[in-house]
Design a protein around this motif. Structure first.
Motif, short mmCIF file in Angstrom:
data_model
loop_
_atom_site.label_atom_id
_atom_site.label_comp_id
_atom_site.label_asym_id
_atom_site.label_seq_id
_atom_site.Cartn_x
_atom_site.Cartn_y
_atom_site.Cartn_z
N GLU A 149 0.83 -1.20 0.00
CA GLU A 149 0.00 0.00 0.00
C GLU A 149 0.86 1.25 0.00
O GLU A 149 0.56 2.22 -0.70
N GLU A 150 1.93 1.25 0.79
CA GLU A 150 2.83 2.40 0.86
C GLU A 150 3.52 2.64 -0.48
O GLU A 150 3.75 3.78 -0.86
N ALA A 151 3.84 1.57 -1.19
CA ALA A 151 4.54 1.70 -2.48
C ALA A 151 3.59 2.00 -3.63
O ALA A 151 4.02 2.44 -4.69
N ALA A 152 2.29 1.83 -3.41
CA ALA A 152 1.31 1.92 -4.50
C ALA A 152 0.94 3.33 -4.92
O ALA A 152 0.37 3.52 -5.98
N GLY A 153 1.22 4.34 -4.14
CA GLY A 153 0.79 5.66 -4.59
C GLY A 153 0.87 6.69 -3.50
O GLY A 153 1.88 7.36 -3.36
N ALA A 154 -0.21 6.83 -2.75
CA ALA A 154 -0.27 7.86 -1.71
C ALA A 154 0.07 7.24 -0.36
O ALA A 154 -0.79 6.72 0.32
N PRO A 155 1.35 7.31 0.02
CA PRO A 155 1.75 6.68 1.28
C PRO A 155 1.15 7.39 2.50
O PRO A 155 0.89 8.59 2.47
N MET A 156 0.92 6.62 3.55
CA MET A 156 0.38 7.15 4.80
C MET A 156 1.51 7.67 5.68
O MET A 156 1.34 8.62 6.42
N PHE A 157 2.69 7.05 5.59
CA PHE A 157 3.81 7.40 6.45
C PHE A 157 4.89 8.12 5.65
O PHE A 157 5.26 7.68 4.57
N THR A 158 5.39 9.21 6.21
CA THR A 158 6.51 9.91 5.59
C THR A 158 7.80 9.16 5.95
O THR A 158 7.82 8.34 6.88
N SER A 159 8.85 9.46 5.26
CA SER A 159 10.15 8.86 5.58
C SER A 159 10.58 9.23 6.99
O SER A 159 11.16 8.41 7.71
N ALA A 160 10.27 10.45 7.42
CA ALA A 160 10.64 10.89 8.77
C ALA A 160 9.92 10.05 9.82
O ALA A 160 10.52 9.65 10.83
N VAL A 161 8.63 9.77 9.61
CA VAL A 161 7.87 8.97 10.57
C VAL A 161 8.42 7.55 10.62
O VAL A 161 8.62 6.98 11.70
#
Length: 190
Positions: free
Chosen positions: A67-79
């Motif tokens: 899901e994270e790789a599919a488009g609109a990720p929920m988590f930022t790299s910082a999180v």
């Protein structure tokens, strides 16, 4: 967990060829099918067909990764970096509990809005309905979430302070040298 609920839980076996077998439907399924089970709130367990090891968390993490790789990720790299930093840290257990409670609180808020929108028989909002709702109610919801996050942050800081105070009271009797506190430079206010 009652034995009746345990028996109704769906069992999925993962084979060495990485295929998933749903024992309830007697068919092979994909990660997309497992994701649908999650969305439908169906209880399930994924086990390794050979070792009987519970792989449920691993499969759920795979779904999150997709899901994270599919488009609109929920988590930022910082999180994600912050989460990684908590592994092996003394606060790891507390952080997991803290995140779980916050996600549960957010879910409860979502259920309250859904129930308030159509009574107890209301179906859950679809993603499109939530999008429309958030476009209209976004500023109010953002304010509510900011207040909630601020309260959570304050609670977390209080918990840290309590732990520090407890540590000081427990270890205060030991003759550990106390490092000097550097002086605070004066500030010029005009």
């Amino acid at each position: 967990m009652s034995s009746g609920k345990k028996n109704s839980e769906r069992l999925i076996k993962k084979y060495p060829n990485r295929r998933l077998y749903d024992t309830q439907t007697s068919s092979y399924i994909t990660l997309t099918d497992v994701k649908q089970l999650v969305l439908d709130a169906d209880e399930f367990t994924v086990i390794d067909a050979k070792s009987n090891e519970d792989l449920t968390r691993s499969i759920l993490l795979q779904i999150i990764l997709e899901e994270e790789a599919a488009g609109a990720p929920m988590f930022t790299s910082a999180v994600l970096s912050q989460i990684i930093r908590y592994y092996g840290h003394a606060m790891q257990g507390m952080m997991g509990s803290y995140l779980e409670k916050n996600v549960q609180a957010f879910t409860d808020i979502q259920h309250k809005f859904t129930a308030g929108a159509g009574g107890l028989d209301a179906k859950p909002f679809s993603p499109e309905m939530w999008s429309q709702f958030m476009n209209v109610q976004g500023p109010m919801m953002q304010g509510m979430m900011n207040n909630y996050i601020e309260q959570s942050k304050n609670l977390f800081v209080q918990m840290q302070e309590q732990m520090q105070n407890q540590s000081k009271s427990i270890f205060g009797a030991f003759p550990f040298p106390v490092p000097p506190v550097p002086p605070v430079p004066p500030t010029d206010k005009k």
